[in-house]
Design a protein around this motif. Structure first.
Motif, PDB file in Angstrom:
ATOM      1  N   ALA A 109     -73.728 -17.751 -35.456  1.00 40.82           N
ATOM      2  CA  ALA A 109     -74.365 -17.750 -36.781  1.00 40.82           C
ATOM      3  C   ALA A 109     -74.507 -16.332 -37.340  1.00 40.82           C
ATOM      4  CB  ALA A 109     -75.739 -18.412 -36.712  1.00 40.82           C
ATOM      5  N   ARG A 110     -74.199 -15.321 -36.527  1.00 35.72           N
ATOM      6  CA  ARG A 110     -74.317 -13.914 -36.919  1.00 35.72           C
ATOM      7  C   ARG A 110     -75.741 -13.562 -37.355  1.00 35.72           C
ATOM      8  NH1 ARG A 110     -69.034 -11.659 -37.647  1.00 35.72           N
ATOM      9  NH2 ARG A 110     -69.904 -10.037 -38.982  1.00 35.72           N
ATOM     10  N   ARG A 111     -76.713 -14.121 -36.622  1.00 35.37           N
ATOM     11  CA  ARG A 111     -78.134 -13.895 -36.902  1.00 35.37           C
ATOM     12  C   ARG A 111     -78.801 -13.380 -35.633  1.00 35.37           C
ATOM     13  NH1 ARG A 111     -80.121 -13.803 -41.589  1.00 35.37           N
ATOM     14  NH2 ARG A 111     -82.028 -14.843 -41.030  1.00 35.37           N
ATOM     15  N   GLY A 112     -79.864 -12.623 -35.839  1.00 34.63           N
ATOM     16  CA  GLY A 112     -80.592 -12.107 -34.691  1.00 34.63           C
ATOM     17  C   GLY A 112     -82.046 -11.864 -35.036  1.00 34.63           C
ATOM     18  N   TRP A 113     -82.831 -11.676 -33.994  1.00 29.53           N
ATOM     19  CA  TRP A 113     -84.251 -11.369 -34.145  1.00 29.53           C
ATOM     20  C   TRP A 113     -84.572 -10.156 -33.294  1.00 29.53           C
ATOM     21  CZ3 TRP A 113     -87.595 -11.172 -29.967  1.00 29.53           C
ATOM     22  CH2 TRP A 113     -88.931 -10.899 -30.276  1.00 29.53           C
ATOM     23  N   LYS A 114     -85.301  -9.236 -33.874  1.00 31.62           N
ATOM     24  CA  LYS A 114     -85.896  -8.132 -33.127  1.00 31.62           C
ATOM     25  C   LYS A 114     -86.998  -7.538 -33.975  1.00 31.62           C
ATOM     26  CE  LYS A 114     -82.502  -4.572 -34.385  1.00 31.62           C
ATOM     27  NZ  LYS A 114     -81.550  -3.613 -33.820  1.00 31.62           N
ATOM     28  N   ILE A 115     -87.917  -6.876 -33.315  1.00 31.47           N
ATOM     29  CA  ILE A 115     -89.011  -6.192 -33.987  1.00 31.47           C
ATOM     30  C   ILE A 115     -88.710  -4.697 -33.893  1.00 31.47           C
ATOM     31  CG2 ILE A 115     -91.504  -5.799 -34.057  1.00 31.47           C
ATOM     32  CD1 ILE A 115     -90.925  -8.721 -34.488  1.00 31.47           C
ATOM     33  N   LEU A 116     -88.268  -4.115 -34.992  1.00 32.33           N
ATOM     34  CA  LEU A 116     -87.865  -2.715 -35.003  1.00 32.33           C
ATOM     35  C   LEU A 116     -88.990  -1.794 -34.522  1.00 32.33           C
ATOM     36  CD1 LEU A 116     -85.678  -0.671 -35.562  1.00 32.33           C
ATOM     37  CD2 LEU A 116     -86.421  -0.618 -37.945  1.00 32.33           C
ATOM     38  N   ALA A 117     -90.218  -2.082 -34.935  1.00 27.66           N
ATOM     39  CA  ALA A 117     -91.351  -1.244 -34.508  1.00 27.66           C
ATOM     40  C   ALA A 117     -91.498  -1.252 -32.991  1.00 27.66           C
ATOM     41  CB  ALA A 117     -92.641  -1.717 -35.170  1.00 27.66           C
ATOM     42  N   ASP A 118     -91.263  -2.390 -32.353  1.00 24.34           N
ATOM     43  CA  ASP A 118     -91.335  -2.486 -30.896  1.00 24.34           C
ATOM     44  C   ASP A 118     -90.252  -1.615 -30.264  1.00 24.34           C
ATOM     45  OD1 ASP A 118     -92.359  -3.596 -28.405  1.00 24.34           O
ATOM     46  OD2 ASP A 118     -90.491  -4.746 -28.332  1.00 24.34           O
ATOM     47  N   HIS A 119     -89.054  -1.638 -30.839  1.00 21.31           N
ATOM     48  CA  HIS A 119     -87.956  -0.821 -30.313  1.00 21.31           C
ATOM     49  C   HIS A 119     -88.309   0.670 -30.408  1.00 21.31           C
ATOM     50  CE1 HIS A 119     -84.546  -3.814 -29.877  1.00 21.31           C
ATOM     51  NE2 HIS A 119     -85.579  -4.537 -30.263  1.00 21.31           N
ATOM     52  N   VAL A 120     -88.867   1.079 -31.533  1.00 26.27           N
ATOM     53  CA  VAL A 120     -89.240   2.478 -31.735  1.00 26.27           C
ATOM     54  C   VAL A 120     -90.373   2.873 -30.779  1.00 26.27           C
ATOM     55  CG1 VAL A 120     -90.224   4.122 -33.390  1.00 26.27           C
ATOM     56  CG2 VAL A 120     -88.444   2.533 -34.119  1.00 26.27           C
ATOM     57  N   ASN A 121     -91.379   2.020 -30.664  1.00 24.42           N
ATOM     58  CA  ASN A 121     -92.515   2.325 -29.785  1.00 24.42           C
ATOM     59  C   ASN A 121     -92.100   2.400 -28.320  1.00 24.42           C
ATOM     60  OD1 ASN A 121     -94.324   2.505 -31.910  1.00 24.42           O
ATOM     61  ND2 ASN A 121     -94.921   0.352 -31.775  1.00 24.42           N
ATOM     62  N   ARG A 122     -91.184   1.528 -27.927  1.00 26.50           N
ATOM     63  CA  ARG A 122     -90.742   1.548 -26.534  1.00 26.50           C
ATOM     64  C   ARG A 122     -89.794   2.719 -26.268  1.00 26.50           C
ATOM     65  NH1 ARG A 122     -91.560  -3.254 -23.085  1.00 26.50           N
ATOM     66  NH2 ARG A 122     -93.165  -4.479 -24.095  1.00 26.50           N
ATOM     67  N   LEU A 123     -89.014   3.123 -27.254  1.00 27.64           N
ATOM     68  CA  LEU A 123     -88.213   4.346 -27.113  1.00 27.64           C
ATOM     69  C   LEU A 123     -89.153   5.527 -26.897  1.00 27.64           C
ATOM     70  CD1 LEU A 123     -85.743   6.221 -27.267  1.00 27.64           C
ATOM     71  CD2 LEU A 123     -85.866   6.027 -29.759  1.00 27.64           C
ATOM     72  N   ASP A 124     -90.204   5.592 -27.699  1.00 24.67           N
ATOM     73  CA  ASP A 124     -91.196   6.652 -27.568  1.00 24.67           C
ATOM     74  C   ASP A 124     -91.849   6.623 -26.184  1.00 24.67           C
ATOM     75  OD1 ASP A 124     -92.899   8.797 -28.737  1.00 24.67           O
ATOM     76  OD2 ASP A 124     -94.483   7.297 -28.477  1.00 24.67           O
ATOM     77  N   ALA A 125     -92.166   5.436 -25.693  1.00 21.71           N
ATOM     78  CA  ALA A 125     -92.784   5.310 -24.370  1.00 21.71           C
ATOM     79  C   ALA A 125     -91.837   5.812 -23.280  1.00 21.71           C
ATOM     80  CB  ALA A 125     -93.187   3.865 -24.109  1.00 21.71           C
ATOM     81  N   SER A 126     -90.561   5.528 -23.428  1.00 21.10           N
ATOM     82  CA  SER A 126     -89.579   6.021 -22.463  1.00 21.10           C
ATOM     83  C   SER A 126     -89.537   7.545 -22.470  1.00 21.10           C
ATOM     84  CB  SER A 126     -88.196   5.450 -22.792  1.00 21.10           C
ATOM     85  OG  SER A 126     -87.206   6.020 -21.984  1.00 21.10           O
ATOM     86  N   LEU A 127     -89.538   8.125 -23.671  1.00 25.31           N
ATOM     87  CA  LEU A 127     -89.554   9.588 -23.794  1.00 25.31           C
ATOM     88  C   LEU A 127     -90.806  10.186 -23.163  1.00 25.31           C
ATOM     89  CD1 LEU A 127     -88.279   9.960 -27.452  1.00 25.31           C
ATOM     90  CD2 LEU A 127     -87.117  10.797 -25.394  1.00 25.31           C
ATOM     91  N   LYS A 128     -91.894   9.421 -23.162  1.00 26.43           N
ATOM     92  CA  LYS A 128     -93.158   9.883 -22.568  1.00 26.43           C
ATOM     93  C   LYS A 128     -93.238   9.534 -21.090  1.00 26.43           C
ATOM     94  CE  LYS A 128     -95.682   9.853 -26.883  1.00 26.43           C
ATOM     95  NZ  LYS A 128     -96.591   9.100 -27.764  1.00 26.43           N
ATOM     96  N   ARG A 129     -92.103   9.155 -20.505  1.00 25.43           N
ATOM     97  CA  ARG A 129     -91.961   8.915 -19.068  1.00 25.43           C
ATOM     98  C   ARG A 129     -92.773   7.726 -18.576  1.00 25.43           C
ATOM     99  NH1 ARG A 129     -88.448  11.721 -21.026  1.00 25.43           N
ATOM    100  NH2 ARG A 129     -87.969  13.811 -20.292  1.00 25.43           N
ATOM    101  N   LYS A 130     -92.757   6.659 -19.378  1.00 28.78           N
ATOM    102  CA  LYS A 130     -93.450   5.434 -18.987  1.00 28.78           C
ATOM    103  C   LYS A 130     -92.436   4.375 -18.576  1.00 28.78           C
ATOM    104  CE  LYS A 130     -97.367   6.300 -21.985  1.00 28.78           C
ATOM    105  NZ  LYS A 130     -98.124   5.869 -23.151  1.00 28.78           N
ATOM    106  N   PHE A 131     -92.917   3.383 -17.840  1.00 32.66           N
ATOM    107  CA  PHE A 131     -92.105   2.236 -17.448  1.00 32.66           C
ATOM    108  C   PHE A 131     -92.716   0.997 -18.084  1.00 32.66           C
ATOM    109  CE2 PHE A 131     -91.855   5.140 -13.718  1.00 32.66           C
ATOM    110  CZ  PHE A 131     -90.543   5.556 -13.932  1.00 32.66           C
ATOM    111  N   MET A 132     -91.934   0.281 -18.900  1.00 29.36           N
ATOM    112  CA  MET A 132     -92.391  -0.959 -19.544  1.00 29.36           C
ATOM    113  C   MET A 132     -91.259  -1.973 -19.428  1.00 29.36           C
ATOM    114  SD  MET A 132     -94.150   0.735 -22.944  1.00 29.36           S
ATOM    115  CE  MET A 132     -94.714  -0.805 -23.647  1.00 29.36           C
TER     116      MET A 132
END
Length: 168
Positions: A109-132
């Motif tokens: 269907a060429r459709r998807g779901w994601k929460i962009l804010a979650d992706h950004v926040n988790r990228l930030d958490a990775s940069l801050k040396r966290k595991f999620m």
């Protein structure tokens, strides 16, 4: 016209600026260095490195129109972007921050779901040396562990016991 070997001035390297209320102190001030972050895609039980994920252009994301509403993708399969930050200490490099972000992908269907804010926040958490890694199951954890070990076993050996426990 004089054609002496005059080179154009070297362009300054661009990086992502952090927006804050502090006064800017010149070109490149307040930047985030993303050079130590890699993107892994977990699709089903397969994990692979896909640098396109940094700009939402991974193999699974290409050609997909994303919605913030899960109900818009009733037949979507789960896939994850995993942000892997690498750091270095006196012993050498190691996996320092690892976070996963869920997506639903309906390729047909060429459709998807994601929460962009979650992706950004988790990228930030990775940069801050966290595991999620709370949103991936045992099969995905096993695939991610296998990829990290195969990519660089020495980095895996130097990584924290916390990461190893999370992926066991």
């Amino acid at each position: 016209m004089d054609n002496n070997n005059t080179q154009p001035p070297e362009k300054k390297k661009l990086s992502l600026n952090v927006v804050s209320n502090k006064e800017h102190r010149g070109f490149g001030a307040g930047t985030i260095d993303l050079s130590q972050v890699s993107c892994v895609i977990i699709d089903g039980n397969e994990a692979y490195i896909d640098v396109g994920a940094m700009h939402a252009k991974s193999k699974v994301e290409k050609g997909i129109k994303f919605s913030p509403n899960k109900e818009d993708v009733p037949n979507g399969r789960s896939a994850w972007v995993v942000w892997v930050a690498v750091d270095r200490n006196e012993e050498g490099s190691y996996y320092a921050g690892v976070t996963s972000c869920e997506m639903l992908i309906d390729t047909e269907a060429r459709r998807g779901w994601k929460i962009l804010a979650d992706h950004v926040n988790r990228l930030d958490a990775s940069l801050k040396r966290k595991f999620m890694l709370d949103n991936i199951g045992p099969e995905q954890k096993a695939a991610l562990r296998e990829l990290l070990v195969e990519h660089n076993a020495e980095w895996w050996d130097r990584s924290s016991q916390n990461l190893k426990d999370l992926l066991s």
